[in-house]
Motif scaffolding. Sequence first.
Motif, PDB file in Angstrom:
ATOM      1  N   LEU A 102       0.821  -1.212   0.000  1.00  0.00           N
ATOM      2  CA  LEU A 102       0.000   0.000   0.000  1.00  0.00           C
ATOM      3  C   LEU A 102       0.855   1.263   0.000  1.00  0.00           C
ATOM      4  CD1 LEU A 102      -2.745  -1.162   2.490  1.00  0.00           C
ATOM      5  CD2 LEU A 102      -3.158  -0.519   0.108  1.00  0.00           C
ATOM      6  N   THR A 103       1.948   1.228   0.766  1.00  0.00           N
ATOM      7  CA  THR A 103       2.844   2.406   0.792  1.00  0.00           C
ATOM      8  C   THR A 103       3.459   2.648  -0.580  1.00  0.00           C
ATOM      9  OG1 THR A 103       4.574   0.927   1.621  1.00  0.00           O
ATOM     10  CG2 THR A 103       3.444   2.302   3.244  1.00  0.00           C
ATOM     11  N   LEU A 104       3.788   1.533  -1.297  1.00  0.00           N
ATOM     12  CA  LEU A 104       4.337   1.663  -2.661  1.00  0.00           C
ATOM     13  C   LEU A 104       3.297   2.265  -3.613  1.00  0.00           C
ATOM     14  CD1 LEU A 104       6.213  -1.750  -2.856  1.00  0.00           C
ATOM     15  CD2 LEU A 104       7.309   0.495  -2.970  1.00  0.00           C
ATOM     16  N   GLU A 105       2.034   1.786  -3.527  1.00  0.00           N
ATOM     17  CA  GLU A 105       0.963   2.327  -4.372  1.00  0.00           C
ATOM     18  C   GLU A 105       0.738   3.808  -4.092  1.00  0.00           C
ATOM     19  OE1 GLU A 105      -2.416  -0.103  -3.723  1.00  0.00           O
ATOM     20  OE2 GLU A 105      -1.632  -1.828  -4.848  1.00  0.00           O
ATOM     21  N   ALA A 163       2.972   5.916  -3.027  1.00  0.00           N
ATOM     22  CA  ALA A 163       4.084   6.667  -3.635  1.00  0.00           C
ATOM     23  C   ALA A 163       3.857   6.831  -5.137  1.00  0.00           C
ATOM     24  CB  ALA A 163       5.393   5.937  -3.360  1.00  0.00           C
ATOM     25  N   ASP A 164       3.350   5.768  -5.782  1.00  0.00           N
ATOM     26  CA  ASP A 164       3.086   5.858  -7.229  1.00  0.00           C
ATOM     27  C   ASP A 164       2.017   6.914  -7.519  1.00  0.00           C
ATOM     28  OD1 ASP A 164       4.978   3.928  -7.740  1.00  0.00           O
ATOM     29  OD2 ASP A 164       3.530   2.275  -7.593  1.00  0.00           O
ATOM     30  N   MET A 211       2.106  10.347  -9.813  1.00  0.00           N
ATOM     31  CA  MET A 211       1.125  10.643 -10.877  1.00  0.00           C
ATOM     32  C   MET A 211       0.446  11.982 -10.654  1.00  0.00           C
ATOM     33  SD  MET A 211      -0.539   6.905 -11.488  1.00  0.00           S
ATOM     34  CE  MET A 211      -1.662   7.408 -12.780  1.00  0.00           C
ATOM     35  N   ILE A 212       0.192  12.315  -9.408  1.00  0.00           N
ATOM     36  CA  ILE A 212      -0.429  13.618  -9.093  1.00  0.00           C
ATOM     37  C   ILE A 212       0.489  14.752  -9.498  1.00  0.00           C
ATOM     38  CG2 ILE A 212      -1.067  15.105  -7.121  1.00  0.00           C
ATOM     39  CD1 ILE A 212      -2.100  12.353  -5.873  1.00  0.00           C
ATOM     40  N   GLN A 213       1.790  14.554  -9.265  1.00  0.00           N
ATOM     41  CA  GLN A 213       2.756  15.609  -9.612  1.00  0.00           C
ATOM     42  C   GLN A 213       2.923  15.767 -11.127  1.00  0.00           C
ATOM     43  OE1 GLN A 213       6.302  14.530  -7.572  1.00  0.00           O
ATOM     44  NE2 GLN A 213       5.491  15.104  -5.527  1.00  0.00           N
TER      45      GLN A 213
END
Length: 745
Positions: free
Chosen positions: A243-246, A248-249, A253-255
């Motif tokens: 979940l922490t990896l998702e 971060a992804d 994507m937001i940036q």
Amino acid sequence: MSYKSSKEIRKVNISSSLESEDISLETTIPTDDVSSSEEREGTVKITKQLIERKELLHNLQLLKIELSQKNLMIDNLKVEYLTKIEELEEKLNDAIHQKQLLSLRLDSQLALQQEDARKHQALMKQEMETILLRQKQLEETNHQLRERAGDIRRSLRDLELTDDCYEKLKSLPEDQLSIPEYVSIRFYEVVHSLRKELSDLQMKKGSLTEELSGYKSQLKCLTESYEDERKNRSELEVRCQRLTLELADTKQMIQQGDYRQENYDKVKSERDVFEHELAELRRKYEILEVSHKVQAKERNDLSKELATTQQSLNLLQKDKDYLNRQNMELSVRCAHEEDRLERLQIQLEDAKKAREEMYEKYVVSRDHYKTEYEKKLHEELEQIRLKTNQEIEQLRSTSKEMYERENRNLREARDNAVAEKERAVIAEKDASRKYDQLLEQYRQMQLGTESKVAELLHQSKLKSFESEHLQLMQQETAKNLSQCQMECEKYQRKLEVLTKEFYSLQSSSEARIIELQTQNSEFQARLETYEKLEKELDEIILQTAEMESEVEAERVLFSYGYGANVPTTAKRRLKQSVHLARRLLQLEKQNSLLVKDLEHQKEQVTQISQELDRANSLLSQVQQPYKYLIETVQQRDSQISLQKEHITQLEKDVSLLNKEKTALLRVKNQMAADLERLLNHREELATMKQILISLHGKRYEQNLPPSHIDVKSATAKNKSSPLVTLLPEHEEGNVFTPKPTLFVS
């Protein structure tokens, strides 16, 4: 004093002889040859010779002054050293006297100590005899007690009892019980209590084993639940990481662009869902962590309890084994004791029957003896009554007579005592009167005698003091006289020894001078050859330098041995270096061996010091009377060590005196050498004179024309031959010949 005066006379003689020798030095230079040379050579040469002569005379005067100063210094040093020697000899004599006194004291103390030791040994022998007697008595008593202990031990073999026997014996009082019965009662009580404890322990063991099995089953359940929870936790951690990896992804994507504007509601809803899930997961994780900690704590507690229960179980197992062994032994003993008890019961029944028979016999015999005893008693009582009546009548008659006699004697004694009392009173009065008169006379006499005694005591003290003073003066004069005689003898012997040494040294120095002169002549011959070689080489080099062609110059040089090997001392130096290397290796080996010996000696010293400490500790623990002996021996050892130190100090003083003596001898030898040197100056002056004459002759020849030079060279050759022949004559006459002086124009 005579010795000192003789020394002063000798000093005066030496100084006068030196002065005469100095004066004679002035007249040693012969003037005939000089005057003849002056007449021949002219006015210019006369002035030069006079200047040189004046310089030589001036140098001689300076040498005389220095020699007189040295003589004065030597005289002063001699006087100082003589005074020091006398003082040191006096000290040495005093030390020897003290040493003798101390040795006498030591002998007397040793004799006293030997007498004390003998007395002490006699007392020790008496004490040892008493101790041996006491030891024998104690051994006898010990033997008796051992026999009694053996009897008791034999009687204490079968000690087990049944309950009925124990109750019967316990009901009886302790005074009526025998030793084996009393011991068997005590043994029964102890064994009975132990058996009860054993049964209680077995019950406890059963209950503890049941508890242990329950604890083991609980532990298995807890370990299984712990493993399940650990698996769940690992799965949750993996999910959390995913979940922490998702997350971060998604952030990336937001940036990246307008994804936020387009999918804001969707992302927000997903984020809320994820945050809610994360909070739930965190809450679950915290709950699981708390439960995990609780279970870990419980597990640790259970493991500790399990270890304690295992230890107690092991101890109980050991106790069980020990009690089983004891039980087996006791059961075997019980069986033996039951067999023995049966045998004893049979013997007891036999003994009861025998006792009843003996009791019947005893009753019959007692009645018979009782009747006989009563008859005899009546007869003896009647005889005693008759005898007592007779004795009472006799005592009454004798007591009456005795009382009458005593009354008569007492009356007579009373009358005599009254008369004696009156006489004693009269005599007492006369005696008191005479006593008063005698007291007065005695006091007068005492006063007179006290004054006379005081005067006589004063006179006797004065006389004794004078006599002691005179005795001391006489002893001191006798000592001084004996010391002076001893010193005179010593100095005479020393003088004889010194004269012998002087003559021997003189002979050895003469031999040495001869050897040195021969060596000097050899070295001079070698030096002349080397000088000749150098001159020849110089001439050859000059000749080659004057030549124009280099080839001819080299040919000339090679013809005279140019380029050949010159002999050197390299071989000798190699030999010396090899010898030194061998010596160094030997010294290193010796050093290593000495280091090993030193370590070995140190170890031995440490061992000896440890043994000495042990011995000292044992000596300190020793009690009287050996302690007194040890203390006396230690005191004696300390006195001996002090005496040894004193002796070593005296030996050091003697060695210092010997060193001073050798120094004085060295000074004396140096003075003799100086004297010899001064005497040898005469020969040096003669040689210098001859050299000066030859120099003046050479200069005169240079001034002359060549025809005269040829003639004079021939004459010089003829004259040089006697000079050459004169040199060895001087060498043969034990005279120091100086090195030749070279004058370069």
